[in-house]
Design an enzyme around this catalytic site. Structure first.
Site, PDB file in Angstrom:
ATOM      1  N   GLN A 107       0.808  -1.215   0.000  1.00 47.01           N
ATOM      2  CA  GLN A 107       0.000   0.000   0.000  1.00 47.01           C
ATOM      3  C   GLN A 107       0.843   1.268   0.000  1.00 47.01           C
ATOM      4  O   GLN A 107       0.334   2.350  -0.281  1.00 47.01           O
ATOM      5  CB  GLN A 107      -0.969   0.021   1.182  1.00 47.01           C
ATOM      6  CG  GLN A 107      -0.354   0.372   2.527  1.00 47.01           C
ATOM      7  CD  GLN A 107      -1.396   0.731   3.575  1.00 47.01           C
ATOM      8  OE1 GLN A 107      -1.482   0.055   4.588  1.00 47.01           O
ATOM      9  NE2 GLN A 107      -2.168   1.786   3.343  1.00 47.01           N
ATOM     10  N   HIS A 138      -0.885   0.882   9.008  1.00 50.90           N
ATOM     11  CA  HIS A 138      -1.040   1.942  10.014  1.00 50.90           C
ATOM     12  C   HIS A 138       0.168   2.877  10.091  1.00 50.90           C
ATOM     13  O   HIS A 138       0.265   3.691  11.014  1.00 50.90           O
ATOM     14  CB  HIS A 138      -1.330   1.363  11.405  1.00 50.90           C
ATOM     15  CG  HIS A 138      -2.441   0.359  11.406  1.00 50.90           C
ATOM     16  ND1 HIS A 138      -3.688   0.638  10.901  1.00 50.90           N
ATOM     17  CD2 HIS A 138      -2.478  -0.940  11.815  1.00 50.90           C
ATOM     18  CE1 HIS A 138      -4.458  -0.437  11.014  1.00 50.90           C
ATOM     19  NE2 HIS A 138      -3.757  -1.395  11.554  1.00 50.90           N
TER      20      HIS A 138
END
Length: 236
Positions: A97, A123
């Site tokens: 990502q 995160h």
């Protein structure tokens, strides 16, 4: 269309034997507030980054019911492709990502816009920012972008408020100039992010960004009244 569907927490509590699901309990109320409405959307399309044990795939299928046309899961672990077995409308893409190249490939493959995008991936702030920069344009007007588990020091909200690459000092200077030089009414052009952000709602550890249904091209500031200024000393 939503009648008879379980709430998010009802599904969680009943999920004793199914795919594992790991969530902060207070998230469920925020899901109801911000996302329950999408069970009324025909042909709902959503992305979730981070599949873990696959319980969230099952949750979204159960809570959104027949409205869910496409659940696109994104994960860095190649084994997560197995979750495509949860339904013909469940697709999984494997990639990093934090890579703009990966996201451009996703956009090329899935060209129709999405109603919900949820980032529950690494995160890491930089990964979250890359994902937002690449995928915000793929969220349909009126859609909702979610960032979960914002726990470590994180400037995501500040970066979204300021826009692409613009610093807080730039915005502070802009507002100072407006306050000093604006007579009765002034207009300030919105930047690429601001023109589409309707609202940013922060709950503990989770962030919701609502996309406008139509672009906002300018912010307007207006002074009304006779005594405006420091200590009420102003202009007549």
């Amino acid at each position: 269309m939503c009648g008879g569907l379980p709430s998010f927490e009802e599904f969680f509590r009943s999920n004793q034997q199914g795919y594992g699901l790991h969530k902060w309990i207070h998230y469920f109320d925020t899901y109801e507030t911000h996302l329950r409405q999408y069970c009324y959307v025909k042909d709902l399309r959503m992305i979730e980054v981070g599949l873990q044990s696959g319980g969230s795939v099952a949750m979204w299928k159960a809570v959104m019911g027949n409205s869910l046309q496409l659940y696109l899961g994104v994960d860095i672990n190649p084994k997560q492709v197995r979750h495509e077995s949860q339904g013909s409308h469940v697709k999984v893409e494997i990639g990093d990502q934090g890579s703009p190249t990966f996201w451009r490939g996703v956009k090329e493959k899935y060209q129709q816009p999405f109603d919900i995008i949820i980032d529950d991936g690494s995160h890491l702030e930089e990964h979250m920012w890359v994902t937002f920069l690449e995928m915000w344009s793929q969220l349909r007007p009126g859609g909702t972008y979610v960032m979960e588990d914002i726990i470590s020091p994180n400037k995501i909200v500040e970066r979204i408020m300021n826009g692409y690459g613009e610093s807080p000092s730039h915005n502070q200077e802009l507002h100072a100039n407006v306050n000093e030089h604006c007579d009765r009414i002034c207009h300030v052009d919105t930047n690429a992010v601001q023109k589409w952000v309707e609202s940013i709602t922060v709950h503990p550890h989770i962030l919701y960004i609502k996309k406008r249904k139509e672009e906002l091209h300018v912010f307007t500031i207006q002074k009304i009244g006779k005594r405006i200024g420091l200590f009420g000393i102003g202009f007549d």
